[in-house]
Scaffold this motif. Structure first.
Motif, mmCIF file in Angstrom:
data_model
loop_
_atom_site.group_PDB
_atom_site.id
_atom_site.type_symbol
_atom_site.label_atom_id
_atom_site.label_comp_id
_atom_site.label_asym_id
_atom_site.label_seq_id
_atom_site.Cartn_x
_atom_site.Cartn_y
_atom_site.Cartn_z
ATOM 1 N N UNK A 170 0.838 -1.204 0.000
ATOM 2 C CA UNK A 170 0.000 0.000 0.000
ATOM 3 C C UNK A 170 0.876 1.258 0.000
ATOM 4 N N UNK A 171 2.008 1.219 0.705
ATOM 5 C CA UNK A 171 2.853 2.418 0.794
ATOM 6 C C UNK A 171 3.659 2.667 -0.482
ATOM 7 N N UNK A 172 4.220 1.598 -1.088
ATOM 8 C CA UNK A 172 5.135 1.839 -2.218
ATOM 9 C C UNK A 172 4.794 1.074 -3.489
ATOM 10 N N UNK A 173 3.690 0.326 -3.487
ATOM 11 C CA UNK A 173 3.294 -0.417 -4.679
ATOM 12 C C UNK A 173 3.716 -1.876 -4.573
ATOM 13 N N UNK A 174 2.950 -2.781 -5.196
ATOM 14 C CA UNK A 174 3.167 -4.218 -4.993
ATOM 15 C C UNK A 174 4.520 -4.736 -5.507
ATOM 16 N N UNK A 175 4.979 -4.248 -6.661
ATOM 17 C CA UNK A 175 6.240 -4.785 -7.215
ATOM 18 C C UNK A 175 7.413 -4.358 -6.345
ATOM 19 N N UNK A 176 7.388 -3.086 -5.943
ATOM 20 C CA UNK A 176 8.444 -2.592 -5.058
ATOM 21 C C UNK A 176 8.374 -3.310 -3.714
ATOM 22 N N UNK A 177 7.148 -3.627 -3.261
ATOM 23 C CA UNK A 177 6.973 -4.312 -1.980
ATOM 24 C C UNK A 177 7.642 -5.690 -1.994
ATOM 25 N N UNK A 178 7.504 -6.425 -3.113
ATOM 26 C CA UNK A 178 8.160 -7.739 -3.215
ATOM 27 C C UNK A 178 9.670 -7.568 -3.026
ATOM 28 N N UNK A 179 10.223 -6.501 -3.629
ATOM 29 C CA UNK A 179 11.669 -6.256 -3.496
ATOM 30 C C UNK A 179 12.025 -5.841 -2.069
ATOM 31 N N UNK A 180 11.195 -4.992 -1.447
ATOM 32 C CA UNK A 180 11.422 -4.582 -0.048
ATOM 33 C C UNK A 180 11.542 -5.812 0.843
ATOM 34 N N UNK A 181 10.531 -6.686 0.756
ATOM 35 C CA UNK A 181 10.504 -7.866 1.625
ATOM 36 C C UNK A 181 11.667 -8.808 1.295
ATOM 37 N N UNK A 182 12.047 -8.891 0.016
ATOM 38 C CA UNK A 182 13.159 -9.776 -0.356
ATOM 39 C C UNK A 182 14.459 -9.281 0.262
ATOM 40 N N UNK A 183 14.700 -7.960 0.226
ATOM 41 C CA UNK A 183 15.918 -7.415 0.845
ATOM 42 C C UNK A 183 15.893 -7.694 2.349
ATOM 43 N N UNK A 184 14.735 -7.462 2.998
ATOM 44 C CA UNK A 184 14.604 -7.736 4.441
ATOM 45 C C UNK A 184 14.970 -9.189 4.733
ATOM 46 N N UNK A 185 14.399 -10.124 3.961
ATOM 47 C CA UNK A 185 14.590 -11.551 4.249
ATOM 48 C C UNK A 185 16.020 -12.004 3.998
ATOM 49 N N UNK A 186 16.665 -11.441 2.968
ATOM 50 C CA UNK A 186 18.053 -11.811 2.681
ATOM 51 C C UNK A 186 18.968 -11.276 3.791
ATOM 52 N N UNK A 187 18.758 -10.021 4.204
ATOM 53 C CA UNK A 187 19.581 -9.452 5.285
ATOM 54 C C UNK A 187 19.366 -10.247 6.576
ATOM 55 N N UNK A 188 18.116 -10.594 6.874
ATOM 56 C CA UNK A 188 17.833 -11.369 8.091
ATOM 57 C C UNK A 188 18.527 -12.730 8.056
#
Lengths: 229, 110
Positions: free
Chosen positions: A76-94
């Motif tokens: 909702x904040x940045x759009x669905x495609x960007x959101x997939x990338x946001x979560x992917x970066x979070x999960x890789x860093x974690x």
């Protein structure tokens, strides 16, 4: 629901890895439409906030806890495609830095937390935006509704993956029931956090909320028409 | 609120959540771990290959104080996230104008 190494067998982990890689590749192209000089820093901050928020486990009773997944929030904040990338970066860093979520399970975690929650959260949000009155005040509740549903759906998809490639024999009916039960409760927390954060951003800078733009568009078009004439 | 101010506030909130509030988070197992314990497949979990990372499990190796150890791990994590994700999004962004007219632009393309 970060899946550790060992829960799922190698073929299933490989399959989710392929799904995740394909989704990231498609998102890298499609996110370009959502990102410009104004929204790229916003997307970076949303990914950073989701990482921070995922450190906060809230109690959900009987000795268990849950934390924000953030797919609906980011979509909702940045759009669905960007959101997939946001979560992917979070999960890789974690996975790499914090040993949170397995290395061989990165594909599984991106599929569950990065793709399923984004798709469900954004789908529900867009549907509600269509049927509800075109006002800014519907953005936060619609995002919360998407968040609420996204968690139990991700739990169901995990159960499905476990049915195919789980490394331990379990009663699938019991697994489905307990996964769904607990994650419905966790979904309420997800909805509360998502609703609060989206409402705050809509109040401060509605123009920075991707999902709110169509609702702001009328005002913008009026301004531009006046400038053109 | 100016955009710069908004971004500064958002970063400060993230730093406070990861660096300070995280200490007060519930330490109970999360939904999936709990279900895995109940239904009996928790033992199939293996240690991650990164489990000896200096920030593993959101604790900093070499810092004994739990509050400080978790706080440092959270702050380092937030800064790494900010650099990596902002860098990625800045790299792949559209390079044309950055104003609100982009909605209209891609509507006309559709």
């Amino acid at each position: 629901m970060h899946v550790p190494d060992g829960f799922l067998d190698a073929p299933t982990s490989l399959a989710t890895g392929v799904v995740a890689a394909a989704a990231v590749a498609v998102s890298l192209r499609a996110a370009r439409r959502e990102l410009d000089d104004r929204t790229a820093p916003m997307a970076g901050l949303v990914a950073t906030f989701v990482f921070a928020a995922q450190m906060i486990n809230f109690p959900v009773g009987a000795g268990t806890s849950g934390h924000l997944m953030g797919g609906a929030l980011a979509a909702v904040l940045v759009g669905p495609w960007t959101a997939v990338l946001c979560l992917s970066v979070v999960l890789v860093v974690q996975a790499l830095l914090m040993a949170d979520g397995g290395i061989t399970a990165i594909g599984t975690n991106i599929s569950l937390i990065g793709i399923v929650t984004v798709a469900v959260g954004w789908g529900v949000f867009v549907l509600l935006r269509k049927v509800l009155p075109a006002r800014l005040s519907i953005v936060a509740p619609a995002a919360a509704a998407g968040a609420l549903l996204s968690v139990p759906v991700a739990a169901l998809v995990f159960t499905g993956l476990f049915a195919i490639g789980g490394n331990a024999p379990v009663d699938l009916t019991a697994l489905t029931a307990t996964m769904l039960g607990w994650h419905t409760v966790i979904g309420i927390g997800e909805a509360a956090v998502t609703g609060l954060v989206v409402a705050s951003v809509v109040a401060a800078r509605p123009d920075l909320v991707h999902g709110a733009r169509p609702l702001l568009a009328e005002r913008v078009l009026e301004t531009r028409a006046a400038v053109a004439s | 609120m100016s955009r710069r101010r908004f971004f500064v506030v958002a970063l400060l909130v993230s730093l406070l959540v990861a660096g300070v509030a995280s200490y007060y988070a519930s330490s109970h197992p999360d939904g999936l771990e709990y279900v895995a314990e109940q239904t009996g497949f928790i033992d199939s979990a293996e240690d991650s290959a990164t489990s000896d990372s200096p920030l593993a499990d959101y604790q900093t190796t070499g810092i004994d104080d739990a509050r400080l150890s978790g706080g440092v791990a959270g702050v380092v994590g937030v800064l790494v996230m900010l650099l990596l994700s902002t860098g990625l999004f800045w790299l792949i962004r559209r390079r044309d104008s950055g104003d609100v007219t982009h909605e209209a632009t891609h509507d006309s393309r559709a």
